[in-house]
Design an enzyme around this catalytic site. Structure first.
Site, PDB file in Angstrom:
ATOM      1  N   LYS A   1      48.975  64.685  48.975  1.00 28.55           N
ATOM      2  CA  LYS A   1      48.388  64.351  50.277  1.00 28.55           C
ATOM      3  C   LYS A   1      49.456  64.580  51.341  1.00 28.55           C
ATOM      4  O   LYS A   1      50.106  63.649  51.826  1.00 28.55           O
ATOM      5  CB  LYS A   1      47.880  62.900  50.260  1.00 28.55           C
ATOM      6  CG  LYS A   1      46.830  62.632  51.335  1.00 28.55           C
ATOM      7  CD  LYS A   1      46.032  61.379  51.043  1.00 28.55           C
ATOM      8  CE  LYS A   1      45.222  60.873  52.208  1.00 28.55           C
ATOM      9  NZ  LYS A   1      44.176  61.771  52.696  1.00 28.55           N
TER      10      LYS A   1
ATOM     11  N   ARG B   1      67.450  69.778  53.823  1.00 23.40           N
ATOM     12  CA  ARG B   1      68.743  69.080  53.700  1.00 23.40           C
ATOM     13  C   ARG B   1      69.326  68.736  55.062  1.00 23.40           C
ATOM     14  O   ARG B   1      70.198  67.881  55.173  1.00 23.40           O
ATOM     15  CB  ARG B   1      69.748  69.952  52.933  1.00 23.40           C
ATOM     16  CG  ARG B   1      69.399  70.118  51.465  1.00 23.40           C
ATOM     17  CD  ARG B   1      70.326  71.101  50.811  1.00 23.40           C
ATOM     18  NE  ARG B   1      70.316  72.382  51.534  1.00 23.40           N
ATOM     19  CZ  ARG B   1      71.019  73.446  51.189  1.00 23.40           C
ATOM     20  NH1 ARG B   1      71.796  73.420  50.134  1.00 23.40           N
ATOM     21  NH2 ARG B   1      70.956  74.558  51.898  1.00 23.40           N
TER      22      ARG B   1
ATOM     23  N   ARG C   1      49.865  56.720  44.903  1.00 33.38           N
ATOM     24  CA  ARG C   1      49.599  58.122  45.252  1.00 33.38           C
ATOM     25  C   ARG C   1      50.588  58.618  46.314  1.00 33.38           C
ATOM     26  O   ARG C   1      51.027  59.771  46.274  1.00 33.38           O
ATOM     27  CB  ARG C   1      48.149  58.284  45.736  1.00 33.38           C
ATOM     28  CG  ARG C   1      47.729  59.734  45.896  1.00 33.38           C
ATOM     29  CD  ARG C   1      46.251  59.893  46.190  1.00 33.38           C
ATOM     30  NE  ARG C   1      45.879  59.304  47.469  1.00 33.38           N
ATOM     31  CZ  ARG C   1      44.634  59.252  47.924  1.00 33.38           C
ATOM     32  NH1 ARG C   1      43.637  59.736  47.205  1.00 33.38           N
ATOM     33  NH2 ARG C   1      44.360  58.707  49.097  1.00 33.38           N
TER      34      ARG C   1
ATOM     35  N   GLU D   1      36.142  70.406  46.833  1.00 37.14           N
ATOM     36  CA  GLU D   1      35.930  69.129  47.519  1.00 37.14           C
ATOM     37  C   GLU D   1      35.446  69.435  48.923  1.00 37.14           C
ATOM     38  O   GLU D   1      35.280  70.597  49.280  1.00 37.14           O
ATOM     39  CB  GLU D   1      37.209  68.293  47.550  1.00 37.14           C
ATOM     40  CG  GLU D   1      38.384  68.936  48.272  1.00 37.14           C
ATOM     41  CD  GLU D   1      39.645  68.072  48.301  1.00 37.14           C
ATOM     42  OE1 GLU D   1      39.559  66.845  48.140  1.00 37.14           O
ATOM     43  OE2 GLU D   1      40.733  68.651  48.500  1.00 37.14           O
TER      44      GLU D   1
HETATM   45  N1  PXG Z   1      39.801  64.844  49.812  1.00 33.52           N
HETATM   46  C1  PXG Z   1      40.571  64.990  50.900  1.00 33.52           C
HETATM   47  C2  PXG Z   1      41.058  66.338  51.278  1.00 33.52           C
HETATM   48  C3  PXG Z   1      40.912  63.855  51.662  1.00 33.52           C
HETATM   49  O1  PXG Z   1      41.694  63.975  52.728  1.00 33.52           O
HETATM   50  C4  PXG Z   1      39.590  62.495  50.148  1.00 33.52           C
HETATM   51  C5  PXG Z   1      39.314  63.658  49.424  1.00 33.52           C
HETATM   52  C6  PXG Z   1      39.071  61.192  49.646  1.00 33.52           C
HETATM   53  O2  PXG Z   1      40.138  60.417  49.085  1.00 33.52           O
HETATM   54  P1  PXG Z   1      40.160  58.814  49.146  1.00 33.52           P
HETATM   55  O3  PXG Z   1      41.395  58.445  48.441  1.00 33.52           O
HETATM   56  O4  PXG Z   1      40.195  58.425  50.607  1.00 33.52           O
HETATM   57  O5  PXG Z   1      38.932  58.345  48.466  1.00 33.52           O
HETATM   58  C7  PXG Z   1      40.418  62.586  51.272  1.00 33.52           C
HETATM   59  C8  PXG Z   1      40.769  61.375  52.058  1.00 33.52           C
HETATM   60  C9  PXG Z   1      39.627  60.583  58.068  1.00 33.52           C
HETATM   61  C10 PXG Z   1      40.022  60.144  56.707  1.00 33.52           C
HETATM   62  O6  PXG Z   1      40.047  59.933  59.035  1.00 33.52           O
HETATM   63  C11 PXG Z   1      39.973  61.034  55.647  1.00 33.52           C
HETATM   64  C12 PXG Z   1      40.378  60.618  54.387  1.00 33.52           C
HETATM   65  C13 PXG Z   1      40.788  59.333  54.185  1.00 33.52           C
HETATM   66  C14 PXG Z   1      40.836  58.450  55.248  1.00 33.52           C
HETATM   67  C15 PXG Z   1      40.449  58.861  56.535  1.00 33.52           C
HETATM   68  O7  PXG Z   1      38.866  61.547  58.169  1.00 33.52           O
HETATM   69  N2  PXG Z   1      40.319  61.545  53.402  1.00 33.52           N
END
Ligand code: PXG
Length: 292
Positions: free
Chosen positions: A151, A105, A52, A184
């Protein structure tokens, strides 16, 4: 204890892990990142997180300065340097040092760093009693403008929504797409249990392709329960039998009220409980070993 941080080409003590004020990650949020967990001496779904990261980087035309094999090794090395068995890793790749203009750049080489630290767990009461959440007025970024599936280091959209949840005194908030579909939460994906199946918004509505989301869909399939990726609005949420959120930090966490409406009987649901148990077993038993 001072942490060892991986920065560009090797490990340095955290006090020496510094990036330039001219780094476009700082100036413009120009970069990408991953948040990954380690459990019981193994990194959970490392390969998928790295894939990812490379996908996000490709989308913004940023080339990660390490191969996937090198990045895997650097991540493991950073965990070992900090004697980590259970914890949290943050991998960040920025456009690098440039000048005071947007033009990428001008950035000669990307900056890459890896932090491996202990994790701040969600309070146990969140899991025992379930979360109260609100719907945020801040809409999720439109995929037409900045696709939430990337991300990126530009998390201001989520932070604005997070501020709303803080002001409301709740731990998470639902973000809708610009046309009112459930997208989400600020840092978690959303699932609803409806009769004999489960629904979750499709990635195309504007959300992150969560790794935990993927794991949950696999666990549901093993349990013989179908997951439908479909568009839905708040009415569907208010009338769900169960609701839970998924994310690397939160894992799987039940939701019991949304905007003051009780979900189901207002207590964490039985399917959420079963999934939590299976998820726990999986995280304890699979993953990339940190130590030989
Ligand atoms: N949506 C968003 C916008 C995120 O940032 C998720 C969904 C869940 O994705 P994963 O791949 O983690 O199942 C995320 C991920 C934190 C923290 O410190 C937040 C995330 C991951 C790790 C830590 O709040 N969010």
């Amino acid at each position: 204890m001072s942490l060892m941080v991986y920065l560009n080409d090797g490990l340095v003590p955290e006090d020496e892990a510094k990036v330039s004020v001219f780094d476009h990650g700082v100036l413009y949020g120009d970069g990408v990142f991953e948040g990954i967990r380690a459990y019981n001496g193994r990194i959970f779904r490392l390969e998928q997180h790295l894939e990812r990261l490379y996908d996000s980087a490709r989308a913004i035309m940023l080339s990660v300065p390490l191969t996937i094999e090198e990045l895997t090794e650097a991540t493991l090395e950073t965990c070992r340097a900090n004697e980590l068995t259970d914890g949290y890793m943050r991998l960040v790749v920025t456009r690098g040092r440039g000048d005071l203009g947007l033009d990428p750049r001008k950035c000669q080489e990307p900056t890459i760093f890896i932090i491996a630290d202990s994790i701040k767990f969600y309070p146990q009461e969140y899991y025992d009693n379930g979360l109260e959440v609100i719907t945020c007025t801040t809409r999720r970024n439109s995929p037409d403008a900045l696709d939430p599936a990337i991300k990126s280091l530009n998390y201001l959209n989520n932070i604005l929504a997070k501020i709303e949840t803080v002001r409301a005194g709740v731990p998470e908030g639902i973000m809708l797409s610009s046309d009112g579909y459930v997208a989400e939460c600020t840092g978690d994906n959303i699932f609803l249990v409806r009769d004999d199946h489960v629904i979750t918004p499709p990635i195309s509505v504007g959300n992150l392709r969560g790794i935990t989301r993927q794991v949950v869909m696999e666990l549901l399939a093993e349990m013989g329960i179908e997951t439908h990726e479909e568009l839905f609005r708040l009415l569907e949420v208010y009338n769900a039998n169960e609701m839970f959120l998924t994310g690397t930090a939160a894992e799987i966490v039940p939701v019991v009220t949304v905007d003051g409406r009780s979900i189901g009987d207002g207590r964490p649901g039985p399917l959420t409980g079963k999934l939590r148990q299976r998820f726990h077993e999986l995280t304890q038993s699979e993953g990339t070993p940190i130590y030989d």
